[in-house]
Structure formats: structure tokens, C-alpha cells
Scaffold this motif. Sequence first.
Motif, short mmCIF file in Angstrom:
data_model
loop_
_atom_site.label_atom_id
_atom_site.label_comp_id
_atom_site.label_asym_id
_atom_site.label_seq_id
_atom_site.Cartn_x
_atom_site.Cartn_y
_atom_site.Cartn_z
N ILE A 37 49.08 -19.35 -2.45
CA ILE A 37 48.31 -20.00 -3.68
C ILE A 37 46.91 -20.31 -3.21
O ILE A 37 46.37 -20.87 -2.20
CB ILE A 37 48.79 -21.60 -3.46
N SER A 49 48.01 -27.08 -6.88
CA SER A 49 48.79 -26.64 -5.74
C SER A 49 49.97 -26.99 -5.42
O SER A 49 51.19 -26.84 -5.22
CB SER A 49 47.84 -26.54 -4.63
N VAL A 91 53.84 -25.74 -5.36
CA VAL A 91 54.80 -26.09 -4.26
C VAL A 91 55.86 -26.74 -4.80
O VAL A 91 57.10 -26.25 -4.27
CB VAL A 91 53.97 -26.81 -3.32
N GLN A 93 59.65 -24.69 -4.22
CA GLN A 93 60.81 -24.98 -3.28
C GLN A 93 61.95 -25.32 -3.94
O GLN A 93 62.87 -25.35 -3.45
CB GLN A 93 60.16 -26.33 -2.47
N ILE A 141 54.93 -20.56 2.45
CA ILE A 141 53.76 -20.83 1.45
C ILE A 141 52.62 -20.87 2.24
O ILE A 141 52.59 -21.69 3.17
CB ILE A 141 54.01 -22.13 0.58
N ALA A 165 48.73 -21.72 1.67
CA ALA A 165 47.96 -22.47 0.46
C ALA A 165 46.56 -22.52 0.89
O ALA A 165 46.19 -22.42 2.18
CB ALA A 165 48.55 -23.65 -0.01
N LEU A 194 49.35 -31.01 1.51
CA LEU A 194 50.04 -29.84 1.22
C LEU A 194 51.14 -29.66 2.52
O LEU A 194 52.05 -29.25 2.32
CB LEU A 194 49.12 -28.51 1.36
N LYS A 215 54.08 -31.66 1.96
CA LYS A 215 54.85 -31.23 1.17
C LYS A 215 55.67 -30.12 1.56
O LYS A 215 56.60 -29.53 0.68
CB LYS A 215 54.30 -30.98 -0.01
N VAL A 267 54.13 -27.10 3.21
CA VAL A 267 53.51 -25.81 3.05
C VAL A 267 53.62 -25.17 4.46
O VAL A 267 53.36 -25.96 5.49
CB VAL A 267 52.00 -25.76 2.40
#
Length: 560
Positions: free
Chosen positions: A472, A480, A484, A488, A496, A498, A509, A512, A514
Amino acid sequence: MGLAGDIVVIVMAALVGGLIAQALKQPLILGYILAGIAVGPYTGGITVSDIHNIEKLAEIGIALLLFALGLEFSFRELKPVRTIALFGTPVQIILTMLYGFGIGHLFGWSWTSSIWFGALISLSSTMVMIKTLEKQGMMGTLSSRVMIGVLIIQDLAIVPMLIILPQLNNIQAGFSILLVSAVKAAAFLLAMIFVGTKIIPRLMRYIANWNSRELFLIATAAIGLGIGYGTYIFGLSFAFGAFVAGILLSESDYGYQALSDIIPLRDVFSLLFFTSIGMLLDIGYLFAHWPMILLLVALVMVGKALIFAVLSRSFGYRNVIPLAMGLGLLQVGEFSFILGRVGVATKSISTEFYSLVLTMTIITMLLTPFISGLTTPLYAFARRWIKPLKLAPIHFPKSGLKDHIVIAGGGRVGMYVAHVLDRMDMPFVILEYNSRRVHEVKGCGFPILFGDAGRRIILDAADLQKARLLLITTPVAVISLGIVAHAQRIKPDIHIIARAEGVEQMKALYEKGVTYVVQPEFEASLEIINQTLLNLGIPADQLKTLTEDARQELNRPLCI
């Protein structure tokens, strides 16, 4: 103790308000404004004795803010938003003034009061927005650059407003005064170009050679405030002069150090500004006229939000930017206080009318951080209902995609990554929504899918289920996080990588799920460490250990 005692009371109250705001994870400006209400003349208890002197000091805060903004100002960074800033802002001001005039007509105000009301609400708050963007970690994003570009032009528009509005009863004289002021402004800018290119660099070089940090700080403040005061004597805006001084100093070799030195001083005077706003709020007046005030707040904020959203959309901005502008610039700005005081002094508006607008303005400022914070959830909710885009796969391999890398974003970062992957014969696909960038990627022969990577249908079309990795490249946290979330759901174990512009985005991030977040300032500092140790002859294995330790140290605050 007079003024000194007042400053002590304000700083102590602001500390308490700031601590409360920080504990509630809100911008510090909310705590400062509430502190001002607490020590103001309308709430009893410990009270500041001389509000007018504090207001004068607060004007220095506005000047220092714009001076620092000028030091950070980059024509290169703002070049992409120059069209909406230079042409869109005047349109916005005119539309908002017409809207305000309509509100005044609805309430039965005189035509002069209605015009004044439209002018007062047409300006948004640079101070509030910059502090809010910094707290949200959004500084440096495209939406923040668009908003700052608009705010700068709005701040400059206060100069003709201060000249024209008091002359409404004598239009011909007002235009002649405006012409004289325009000539003055042109002469001032020419003089400042000469001073900024010939005198300021030599002066700063001479002072820097003394190696006195204290003297350098004094010189920096003197240039910013001195040029600002010179413009005030010249008949122009104090804050405008400070902004020009910042731009001039930023072009020298000492701009970054000047910015570093002036920020603490700016923050102290900004504290005085926001607390002075709180002190102006008359709680008794608010309770006595609350239906009228709340109705005006609602009309103004909704109207300005729609105007900014539609305006940004009409200038070609998509995705989160119209929503961010609408929810970010819907407040009434600090220069409206200055304009309103001029209106009272020239008897263009009544004291009662000024009190009404003043109270409404303070409430819009208080609400801004909360409303602006709704950008992310509202944008995520809206994306679920947006009509899916028509897909246009280009240069896809005939055998299809498998074990490939999905690159969300075909900008500069995405293209750099694509060129490297192409040389390594690694399969990938780029997802891009901007038609101009799609054309550029197409010209390179890279596989690309025209569409918004934040939509699940686009990720499905890119065969994310079969992908090895998702990259990303956008710096916008809202976009972003949306990508995500969808990625997912499609493939929970997808790795991922980012990009983030700030620590707050970095933290969000990681929370979440990443795998790795790239933060430009962190990576730049690590490369400097790497090169420093390399030049010192540190062995390669020790170099790797030390840089990895430094990386963990830089990321450690995210785990607190």
C-alpha cells in the motif's frame, strides 16, 4: 501583578486543560479554550484582570503561527494544489458570503449586517486546522496540503475585507482605498523580495557565525515579527507580513534551524491565543440566546461543509479529500475576530451582533476537532454504498495472476517498486484510480487495473486471494485502513506492507494487523545511521546489529 499575574494564571490553567485534553485523546487546543473559559470574566473564581492585553499578545501568536507556516511553506509541495488555492478559494469566499447574506436575510437583518455576517463566516481557522491535522497525523497528506493552500489564500483575503467592508456606505471611496492598498502590497512584496534575497541571508550568515543559539533565536523572531509589524505600519496585515517573512527565510540556508527554534515560542503564544478565545465566551449570553446561536452554528457549519466538499470535487479531487475538506474547514476563523472588532469600531455592526457572531465562532472552533475526526469512519461507511467502478484491466498476463504482488497505488512510490520488480521478473499488478497515472503506468507496459483499491471488487479483480504480498503506497491513513480491512477479509493471512506519514498512522496500521509499516522520517534516519557507521569503518555484521537496534528503538514508542 497585573499582566505578569494574568500570564501565570493562563499558563497554569492551560496546563490543566491540556492535561485533560491529552487524557481524553483530544487536541490540546480544546483544553486551552476550556481553560480560557474557566479563567475568563464570565465564570467567576480566579479571573484574568486584563483581557485586552492578553488579546494583543495573542495576535503575536497568530503572527508566529503564520511565520512558522511560511518557514514550512514549499512551492514545490503546494504546486499540485495551486489551482484550487488561487482560483477555488475566491469562489468559496464569494459563495460563503452569498450564503451568509441569505442567512441574514432569513433572520431579517439589515443588508450591511448580512454582508458582514457572510464575510465573517467565509474565513476558516488556520490555527485550529493546523493543530487538528498535527494531532490526527495528517500533515503532509494531499488533503492537508489542499486545506493549507486554501487557508493561506483566505488569510490573505482579510486585507481587502478590512478595507472594503467598512466602506460599504461609500463604495467609491472604498475602491480607491483598495487600489491604494494594492499598490502598497505590490511595493511591499517587491521590497521584501530584495530584502529576502540580498539582506536576510547575509544577516543570518553573519549571526550564525557567532555560534550563539540564543542570538540566532532572537534574530529569527525579530525578522518574523519585525517584518510583520512593518506591514502593519504600512497599512497591511501583521500576520500577512509574518507569513511573507517566513517564506523569505525558508529560501535561505537557515530555514530549517529557524523553524526548529521558533516552534516552542510559537506554541507558547498560540496557547495565549486559544485561551484568549475561551475568555471571550460569555456563558450567560450563550444560555440567554442558545436557540439562535445553535441554529446559526448548524446553518454555518453545514453550509460551509457542503460548499467546500462541492468545490473540491469540482476541481477534480476525489476519494477522501472532499469529505476531509468539508469536515475540516467548516468552522469560523480567528481573523473573523479581527474583522469583527473593526466592524464594531467603525460602527458598521452593533456590539450585540458581534457578541452573537463571536459566541457562534468559538463553538464552531470547539466542535471542529470532533467533527473532523469523523472523516475516517464516515468515509469508510460511504465506501460501502458507492457504486462499483467499471474495471479496466490492462497488460494482464494471458495465463492470469498467481503468486504475484499487488501494488495499491501507481504514484511515484508505486512506480519505483514496479520498475524494480519488473527487472527481477517478479509478477505484480498495480491498482490505480487516477486516470493520468493509469496512462503513465500503461505507457510503461506494466499490468494495471483501473479502480479504487479500497473497494473489495477491485481487490478481487486483482486476484488478491492468489497474491503473495500487498503493498500500500498511499500515505493517506483513511484509504490505507480501508484497503487493509478488505484485504484481510479476502485473505486473512496476506502479508501487508504499508506507508505512513506520521506516528499516529503508523500505530493505527500496526493495530489493524499490517505486517510492516514504512515511515519516511524513520527510514531516512536509519539510512543516515547506516552511512555514518559505514564511513566509520564498522564491520558489516556489527553494522547490521546496530541499525536493527536503532530501528527497534525508533519503533518502541509505538508499543507504549
